[in-house]
Design a protein around this motif. Structure first.
Motif, PDB file in Angstrom:
ATOM      1  N   ASP A 190       3.618   5.702  -5.585  1.00  0.00           N
ATOM      2  CA  ASP A 190       3.439   5.785  -7.043  1.00  0.00           C
ATOM      3  C   ASP A 190       2.379   6.825  -7.408  1.00  0.00           C
ATOM      4  OD1 ASP A 190       5.318   3.827  -7.325  1.00  0.00           O
ATOM      5  OD2 ASP A 190       3.855   2.188  -7.444  1.00  0.00           O
ATOM      6  N   GLU A 238       0.827  -1.209   0.000  1.00  0.00           N
ATOM      7  CA  GLU A 238       0.000   0.000   0.000  1.00  0.00           C
ATOM      8  C   GLU A 238       0.860   1.257   0.000  1.00  0.00           C
ATOM      9  OE1 GLU A 238      -3.160   0.360  -0.307  1.00  0.00           O
ATOM     10  OE2 GLU A 238      -3.573  -1.786  -0.442  1.00  0.00           O
ATOM     11  N   ARG A 272       2.152   1.774  -3.446  1.00  0.00           N
ATOM     12  CA  ARG A 272       1.108   2.303  -4.320  1.00  0.00           C
ATOM     13  C   ARG A 272       0.865   3.786  -4.057  1.00  0.00           C
ATOM     14  NH1 ARG A 272      -3.314  -2.629  -3.755  1.00  0.00           N
ATOM     15  NH2 ARG A 272      -2.146  -4.182  -4.983  1.00  0.00           N
TER      16      ARG A 272
END
Length: 422
Positions: A305, A299, A302
């Motif tokens: 990102d 997580e 992510r």
């Protein structure tokens, strides 16, 4: 479907019968060639033929953990769960020793301790040879009585954990089993009887009659009270009885010691089992924590990102804005600014004309357009009249050169050019 337990199978020791074999070994058996070729769609009747073809006993062998046919048939029996009468017939028949070994191992896995003592202890009198395959794939020589003794005493055999059994003395105390009588007891009794006969033959001759009465009375008194017997004059039946009593006392003491040792072993095993369960719980917690940390890391990656993509978009937007600003700053020269304004006015007029055309296509907008045209014409006339009056007034007081400059400025104004200075 081929590896599932039958639907009407009963749970053994509170679980699926196939789960008595560990997961890794069970998977190896499912992947083995013997299981796929010989054990597919095998029933209790066909299982007898496969058991008669066995030539050895063993668990797994080799570096890649290959199961033996004996272990594959054990798992197949756990899967199809044959009736108890068939297993008892496997054990009672005397012609095929490996069929008997297969039935004894299955009985030890599935049934309780009372049935194991009842049906397996008579097999201790079977002394036939057996071939056992070890982990390296080599054959070792053993016997049937050794195999049965291992099943009754050990906790693991043929790479399968055997279920726990109740001690024999517990069943004897509950009057569920009689005391075990070994065949060696009869041989020992025969040996004692033969020794007593030999002692009677070697006994010394009787004393002469000319002994004194006093000595005979003393001997009679000693014989009456059971004292003063020489070893040669003892009764062989009494010796055998005494030996049996000593043997019983020795057995009772050995049973009590064995009971105490068994209780100690049970206590140690319980403590070891508790430690193993605690260790398994700790491993499960560690694995759960690692899984949660892994999910959090995913997580976090992510989110990073997404933040990176957002920053890239912001940078691109900022770069495009800065380019527009630079372009605007470069295009702010006087001539360019005037041309851009004229071009913008033309574009605005063009867009306005398009809107007028669209509105002219509509019925309700035609009258409004006509009114606007009338108003525009009126305003133009007023502006022309005002300009013409002003130009005449200005030209009346201007020289010839100023008039030329004014005409040129008017012409330049129509063309969108800056006026000339006087």
């Amino acid at each position: 479907m081929a590896n599932r337990t039958v639907k009407d199978a009963q749970s053994i020791h509170g679980t699926n019968p196939q789960y008595l074999v560990e997961k890794i070994i069970r998977t190896r058996i499912y992947d083995s060639r013997y299981w796929k070729e010989e054990c597919f769609a095998l029933t209790a009747e066909l299982l007898v033929d496969k058991a008669m073809e066995l030539r050895s006993i063993g668990g797994v062998f080799g570096g890649n953990i290959k199961p033996t046919p004996f272990l594959c048939l054990i798992l197949k029996m756990l899967q199809i769960q044959p009736e108890k009468d068939i297993i008892i017939e496997f054990i009672k028949q005397d012609e095929f020793k490996y069929v008997r070994a297969l039935g004894a191992f299955y009985l030890r896995l599935v049934y309780g301790s009372l049935d194991c003592y009842k049906y397996l202890e008579p097999l201790l009198n079977d002394y036939r040879k057996l071939r056992i395959m070890d982990r390296s794939g080599q054959y070792q020589l053993s016997h049937m009585d050794e195999f049965i003794d291992i099943l009754l005493r050990d906790e693991r055999y043929c790479d399968i954990i055997l279920p726990r059994m109740q001690k024999r003395w517990v069943h004897e105390a509950n009057n569920e089993l009689d005391g075990r009588v070994s065949l060696l007891d009869d041989d020992l009794l025969d040996d004692l009887e033969s020794e007593s006969e030999d002692e009677e033959l070697m006994a010394p001759p009787a004393r002469p009659r000319n002994e004194t009465n006093e000595s005979s009375r003393q001997n009679a008194r000693e014989e009456r009270h059971g004292r003063g017997h020489s070893p040669s004059r003892r009764s062989p039946v009494r010796d055998i009885r005494n030996d049996r009593e000593r043997e019983k006392r020795h057995r009772s003491r050995s049973r009590s010691r064995e009971r105490d040792r068994g209780m100690d072993r049970d206590r140690d095993r319980g403590m070891e089992r508790d430690r193993g369960m605690e260790r398994d719980r700790m491993m499960e917690r560690m694995m759960e924590r690692d899984r949660m940390d892994r999910d959090r890391g995913i997580e976090r990656d992510r989110g990073m990102d997404r933040d990176r993509d957002r920053m890239e978009r912001e940078k691109k937007r900022h770069r495009s804005r800065s380019r527009e600003r630079r372009h605007r700053s470069r295009s702010r020269s006087p001539g360019h600014h005037h041309r851009e304004r004229v071009r913008g006015d033309k574009d605005r007029d063009h867009r306005h004309g398009d809107r007028e055309k669209e509105r002219g296509d509509r019925d309700h907008g035609r009258e409004r357009n006509r009114d606007r045209e009338r108003d525009r014409d009126r305003g133009d006339r007023k502006d022309k009249h005002h300009r013409s009056g002003r130009s005449k007034r200005d030209m009346s007081g201007m020289s010839k050169d100023d008039m030329e400059i004014a005409e040129a400025n008017a012409l330049r104004a129509q063309l969108g050019l800056p006026p000339l200075r006087p």
